[in-house]
Motif scaffolding. Structure first.
Motif, PDB file in Angstrom:
ATOM      1  N   THR A   1       1.459   7.521  -6.704  1.00  0.00           N
ATOM      2  CA  THR A   1       0.527   8.523  -7.209  1.00  0.00           C
ATOM      3  C   THR A   1       1.010   9.943  -6.956  1.00  0.00           C
ATOM      4  O   THR A   1       0.552  10.878  -7.626  1.00  0.00           O
TER       5      THR A   1
ATOM      6  N   ALA B   1       0.824  -1.209   0.000  1.00  0.00           N
ATOM      7  CA  ALA B   1       0.000   0.000   0.000  1.00  0.00           C
ATOM      8  C   ALA B   1       0.858   1.260   0.000  1.00  0.00           C
ATOM      9  O   ALA B   1       0.477   2.277  -0.590  1.00  0.00           O
ATOM     10  N   LEU B   2       2.011   1.207   0.671  1.00  0.00           N
ATOM     11  CA  LEU B   2       2.941   2.333   0.637  1.00  0.00           C
ATOM     12  C   LEU B   2       3.382   2.627  -0.796  1.00  0.00           C
ATOM     13  O   LEU B   2       3.391   3.788  -1.236  1.00  0.00           O
TER      14      LEU B   2
ATOM     15  N   GLN C   1      -0.138  11.409   5.031  1.00  0.00           N
ATOM     16  CA  GLN C   1       0.139  10.283   5.926  1.00  0.00           C
ATOM     17  C   GLN C   1       1.533  10.353   6.532  1.00  0.00           C
ATOM     18  O   GLN C   1       1.757   9.875   7.643  1.00  0.00           O
TER      19      GLN C   1
ATOM     20  N   ASP D   1       1.846   1.887  -3.563  1.00  0.00           N
ATOM     21  CA  ASP D   1       0.709   2.468  -4.286  1.00  0.00           C
ATOM     22  C   ASP D   1       0.595   3.958  -3.977  1.00  0.00           C
ATOM     23  O   ASP D   1       0.399   4.788  -4.881  1.00  0.00           O
ATOM     24  N   HIS D   2       0.701   4.309  -2.728  1.00  0.00           N
ATOM     25  CA  HIS D   2       0.509   5.688  -2.281  1.00  0.00           C
ATOM     26  C   HIS D   2       1.569   6.613  -2.879  1.00  0.00           C
ATOM     27  O   HIS D   2       1.236   7.653  -3.470  1.00  0.00           O
TER      28      HIS D   2
ATOM     29  N   SER E   1       2.137  14.095   0.782  1.00  0.00           N
ATOM     30  CA  SER E   1       1.396  13.076   1.513  1.00  0.00           C
ATOM     31  C   SER E   1       0.963  13.610   2.870  1.00  0.00           C
ATOM     32  O   SER E   1       1.754  14.226   3.591  1.00  0.00           O
TER      33      SER E   1
END
Length: 374
Positions: A175, A168-169, A258, A171-172, A256
């Motif tokens: 983008t 998931a990292l 996050q 993927d993030h 980001s």
């Protein structure tokens, strides 16, 4: 030295430490190639370079030259060595062109079979079956986000299983960080594991980076773990936060939400990803060349600006120059101490003694020794 202890999110790790001879023994290096690098999904590049038909990238995975090529939208990976007389096929890190050996002009198709052999009838007489026997060895290839991985030896866990939650990292960040501002390959006279260890702790920052990284962070960091991988989060200094907030606003950069500190991720065995205040991504691999040398391949990325008028402008150029210069200084400081540590390790009989302020090194050593069957 005033160093804050990290916050542990797991129980204390077992104190298994890599023996000194593992950092320079050529026999051990051959075992690493077989047990770690051939069996792991290895990051080889970005899908950015593989968007069109016949686009390709090349990479070295512990002595094995690999090509990844786009065949009408499908990525396939092969041994980048001609089965005629062993020339490399693609000589550049990336580009566009069919797999054609530059030595004698053999042409390979999407199955790795030599379908174009100059003078075949006169000099070789290969029929279709003989050509198929001369096909390039094929490797597994998979992507996560824009990150491209190759595995030399088939079987075992898939890429998703190897990455775990860190998929998931990828993927993030794929983008967000799409504008590459720097890339280089730097030779280090040090074992690849010594290179990896240089990015897994901040205990060395005061002594190694007094004018660079020390000014950039506070003495607080947290560590966490995912399978064989790890994360370290270091708080940024107030001055760094203010500088980055100004850069993001003035240049219209996305970032980001996050990851707003210095968030560093390590994906076993040799991929490191650093995120700075959610606005900059550094991607590094410590690629083994032999038992005593590695190549540090790094790339720096920013996000795509919402203010295109800033592209090429003086502020944008100044920011990029600043980031490139800072990164170069930090990596060179790491190179100096890593080469010194490698030279000293060859003279040691007892293993190193990493403390709990270097707990990610404990995790790396544990994963390495498990893979090596020790």
């Amino acid at each position: 030295m005033d160093v804050a202890m990290p916050t542990r999110t797991t129980a204390p790790l077992p104190a298994r430490v890599i023996p000194p001879r593992h950092y320079s023994d050529p026999v051990i290096f051959e075992q690493e190639k077989a047990r770690i690098f051939r069996r792991s999904w290895m990051f080889v590049g970005f899908a950015d370079d593989l968007g069109g038909n016949n686009d390709f990238i090349t990479a070295e995975i512990a002595g094995t030259s690999v090509l990844v090529q786009n065949f009408d939208g499908e990525l396939r990976a092969f041994h980048n060595v001609c089965t005629h007389r062993a020339s490399l096929i693609h000589l550049k890190p990336c580009g566009n062109g069919k797999p054609v050996c530059p030595y004698h002009g053999w042409v390979f198709n999407r199955d790795g079979v030599p379908v174009g052999i100059p003078g075949n009838k006169e000099f070789f007489g290969f029929d279709d079956e003989a050509r198929r026997r001369l096909a390039l060895p094929r490797f597994e290839v998979a992507t996560r986000g824009r990150f491209v991985f190759v595995r030399l030896e088939p079987g075992g866990p898939g890429l998703e299983e190897q990455l775990g939650a860190y998929g998931a990292l990828l993927d993030h960040v794929s983008t967000l960080f799409v504008e590459k501002i720097d890339e280089n390959r730097l030779p280090w006279a040090a074992n690849w594991k010594t290179g990896v260890e240089s990015v897994l702790e901040v205990y060395h920052v005061d002594a190694t980076h007094p004018e660079t990284f020390k000014q950039f962070t506070k003495k607080v960091w947290n560590c966490s773990y995912e399978k064989e991988h790890s994360r370290g989060t270091t708080h940024l200094s107030d001055g760094s936060v203010k500088w980055w907030d100004g850069v993001v606003a003035r240049l219209g950069l996305p970032r980001s939400e996050q990851y707003r500190d210095y968030d560093h991720f390590f994906i076993f065995p040799n991929l490191a990803i650093g995120l700075t205040h959610g606005g900059l991504m550094s991607v590094q691999t410590y690629d083994p060349l032999d038992a005593e040398r590695c190549s540090l391949h790094f790339r720096l990325f920013l996000g795509e600006t919402s203010k295109p008028q800033t592209r090429g402008g003086p502020v944008r150029r100044a920011v990029e120059d600043n980031l490139r210069g800072f990164n170069a200084r930090v990596l060179d400081e790491d190179r100096v101490v890593s080469e010194a540590a490698h030279h000293g390790m060859k003279q040691m009989r007892q293993p190193a003694v990493p403390g709990w302020c270097e707990e990610r090194i404990h995790a790396f050593h544990d994963a390495y020794l498990t893979r090596m069957g020790e």
